[in-house]
Structures are given as structure tokens and as C-alpha cells.
Design a protein around this motif. Structure first.
Motif, short mmCIF file in Angstrom:
data_model
loop_
_atom_site.label_atom_id
_atom_site.label_comp_id
_atom_site.label_asym_id
_atom_site.label_seq_id
_atom_site.Cartn_x
_atom_site.Cartn_y
_atom_site.Cartn_z
N GLY A 21 1.65 24.76 -28.88
CA GLY A 21 0.67 24.68 -29.92
C GLY A 21 0.92 25.42 -31.25
O GLY A 21 -0.15 25.19 -32.01
N CYS A 22 1.77 26.39 -31.27
CA CYS A 22 2.20 27.03 -32.25
C CYS A 22 3.09 26.27 -33.50
O CYS A 22 3.55 25.29 -33.02
N PHE A 23 3.06 26.68 -34.58
CA PHE A 23 3.66 25.93 -35.53
C PHE A 23 4.76 26.96 -36.10
O PHE A 23 4.56 28.10 -36.54
N VAL A 24 6.09 26.34 -35.95
CA VAL A 24 7.27 27.22 -36.31
C VAL A 24 8.21 26.55 -37.30
O VAL A 24 8.37 25.30 -37.23
N CYS A 25 8.94 27.10 -38.17
CA CYS A 25 9.84 26.90 -39.08
C CYS A 25 10.98 26.25 -38.19
O CYS A 25 11.71 26.94 -37.40
N LYS A 26 11.61 25.09 -38.48
CA LYS A 26 12.72 24.43 -37.90
C LYS A 26 13.96 24.94 -38.14
O LYS A 26 14.81 25.19 -37.51
N ARG A 27 14.03 25.40 -39.47
CA ARG A 27 15.24 26.00 -40.14
C ARG A 27 15.71 27.41 -39.63
O ARG A 27 16.72 27.76 -39.42
N CYS A 28 14.75 28.34 -39.40
CA CYS A 28 15.29 29.52 -38.95
C CYS A 28 14.59 29.93 -37.68
O CYS A 28 14.62 31.29 -37.15
N ARG A 29 14.31 29.10 -36.75
CA ARG A 29 13.58 29.32 -35.32
C ARG A 29 14.53 30.02 -34.47
O ARG A 29 14.13 30.70 -33.80
N MET A 30 15.91 30.01 -34.60
CA MET A 30 16.78 30.42 -33.79
C MET A 30 16.98 32.03 -34.15
O MET A 30 17.71 32.90 -33.40
N VAL A 31 16.66 32.32 -35.52
CA VAL A 31 17.11 33.82 -35.99
C VAL A 31 16.12 34.69 -35.47
O VAL A 31 14.71 34.28 -35.28
#
Length: 300
Positions: A112-122
Motif C-alpha cells: 500500500g505504500c508508494f515508492v519511486c521505481k527508479r531508485c527503489r533498490m538504493v
């Protein structure tokens, strides 16, 4: 809290054993797990419990009758014609939200959270601000602000620069140039598992970013994909020896003040996500090493 710990462990253990998960992704989860206690400490008390309450409420709210349990289940209970009167409006709103999310490279995760797809692994502390939002959908302005500053698969070291500035102000004898002093650089080298690219980023790179006039706080070092190169563990004995060597080389620095400085502690945990211990200073270790080195020189 016990349930939360059990769920976290179950998911983590499954990912580590799953043959379909890449080695790099497994290592990323190892690093994230070691950073988890630090991230929890930065959140308000009860955040983890609220998250899992939200998580399980969504699971319990699922309608089992809507699931296709067999091929004929979709035809077993005909729907009333008026059931979906409001559906076009709801779908339209959902589409509008998804378009905006996609425009700024955000996604809604299973929790249910919203996260940036570009930096989510950092690692979280090495991302640009506002990379994740819990419970509520972020505003367009918030997503755009992150989108404009996001370093994607690379590091945003602005947080590290702030910590080092704090160290300079609060630790007597520590200057910004201390970052590139051989003894301090060696301490960083031990903490990042001898990875020279990480050493340069967290020493020369931070020094370079600190000298910039704008607020971007970026360096010329390429950090793309570098998040996957953090070591799985740190040798505590070697880290303590490197720390003792640095403190001995700068007599003006008080060892106790240095070790208790909140900015230095945060700096260590950011550059070394795998380090979960506490550094300690033992002056006798440095003296013993110097005596061994002197003896070796005499023999030569």
C-alpha cells in the motif's frame, strides 16, 4: 511486534533460498535488513505496528467470492445489472492516478505504500528526499520534487554531506579535509569491504560535493549500480584497529567525543549498511601495532 518480526523473517528467508532470485537482489535484501534497525529508529514509535495493521486489514478485506476458484465460478452467480453503475467514475479516477504515478515514475507497492521505481533498490539514506510515502498517495508536487532530484540507480550523497558538516562543527580537531587523510580513508576502506569505488565516493566524493555552490550535492564519481557492491559483513576487529590508528594520528580529537558523536555514528551506518556493531577505541592496540612495526624495522 512479534508478528511483524515473524513476517519479515519469513519473507527474507524465502527470498534468500529462492533459486529464481538473482544473487545481486539477495545481497540487496541482506544490506536492507542490516539497515532496518537504523530506519526504524528514525521513525515515530509504533510505525511498524501501524504498517502491519494496515497490511493485514487489506488482506482481511479481500472478497473470496470474487476469486475465480474454478472455470464456472464467474457464471455461477449472475451479477445484478445495477451493481456496477458507479464503476466508470471509479475506473476513470484510478486511471488518472496511475497516469500521474507513471509520469513521475512512482508505483504502488503490495503493502500500500508508494515508492519511486527508479531508485527503489538504493539504500534509503542514499536516495533523494521523498522517495517513499506510507499509507497515503503522494501529491503531484511531492512526486515532481523527488523526480527532479532523483539520482535513479545512483547515490544521492546530500545526507552524507550534511553529516560530515555536522562532524566538522561538533568534533574538535576534525576538519573537512580529514576525509582524505590516509588514516581516515583506511577506516572507510575497512567499513566498505576494501571496495575502492565506495571509498572514493564517501571520502573524495563527499569533499567534492561539499565544495559545490548549489544544493545538488553530487560528485563526479559514477555510483550507478554501486548499491549492490556493499559488503555482506564488516570485520569489527579490523574496523576498531583502523579507528585507533586514525584517532592516534589526530591527537586533538577526543576519542570518546568522536565515538559518541551522532553524526559520525550515522555516517558509519550509512556507508556500511552491513555494520551492525559498535566501534570502540583501544589505544593499546595502536601501540602494539607500532611496536611490532618497529621490531620488524630493526630486524630488517
Amino acid at each position: 511486534d512479534n508478528i511483524a518480526s515473524t513476517v519479515n523473517s519469513s519473507i527474507y528467508n524465502h527470498i534468500q533460498k529462492c533459486p529464481n532470485v538473482s544473487t545481486a537482489l539477495k545481497q540487496a535484501f541482506v544490506n536492507l535488513k542490516r539497515m532496518h534497525p537504523l530506519q526504524l529508529a528514525a521513525l515515530p514509535f509504533g510505525s511498524q505496528r501501524r504498517f502491519f495493521q494496515f497490511y493485514f486489514s487489506r488482506l482481511r478485506a479481500g472478497d473470496l467470492k470474487s476469486l475465480p476458484l474454478n472455470e464456472d465460478s464467474s457464471q455461477s452467480e449472475p451479477q445484478h445489472p445495477t451493481t456496477h453503475v458507479a464503476e466508470p467514475v471509479v475506473v476513470e479516477k484510478i486511471l488518472d492516478v496511475n497516469i500521474i504515478l507513471d509520469k513521475y515514475s512512482f508505483m504502488k507497492g503490495p503493502s500500500g505504500c508508494f515508492v519511486c521505481k527508479r531508485c527503489r533498490m538504493v539504500p534509503f539514506e542514499l536516495r533523494a528526499d521523498k522517495s517513499i510515502f506510507l499509507e497515503t498517495c503522494p501529491t503531484t508536487d511531492s512526486m515532481k520534487q523527488h523526480f527532479d532530484s532523483c539520482q535513479e540507480n545512483a547515490f544521492d550523497i546530500s545526507r552524507v554531506v550534511q553529516l560530515v558538516r555536522g562532524m566538522v562543527l561538533s568534533i574538535h580537531g576534525f576538519g573537512i579535509d580529514s576525509l582524505v587523510q590516509p588514516a581516515f580513508r583506511n577506516l572507510v576502506k575497512v567499513l566498505v569491504g576494501e571496495n575502492e569505488r565506495l571509498v572514493k565516493v564517501f571520502t573524495e566524493g563527499v569533499l567534492e560535493a561539499d565544495c559545490q555552490d548549489d544544493d545538488s550535492k553530487t560528485s563526479s564519481f559514477d555510483t550507478r549500480g554501486l548499491w549492490s557492491e556493499f559488503p555482506p559483513s564488516v570485520n569489527l576487529q579490523e574496523a576498531n584497529e583502523a579507528l585507533a590508528s586514525f584517532l592516534t594520528s589526530v591527537p586533538a580529537i577526543s576519542p570518546s567525543s568522536f565515538l559518541q558523536d551522532a553524526d559520525f555514528v550515522s555516517y558509519v551506518y550509512i556507508i556500511a549498511p552491513a555494520f551492525t556493531s559498535t566501534l570502540s577505541y583501544n589505544s593499546s592496540v595502536t601501540k602494539e601495532n607500532e611496536e611490532i612495526s618497529d621490531a620488524a624495522n630493526v630486524v630488517d
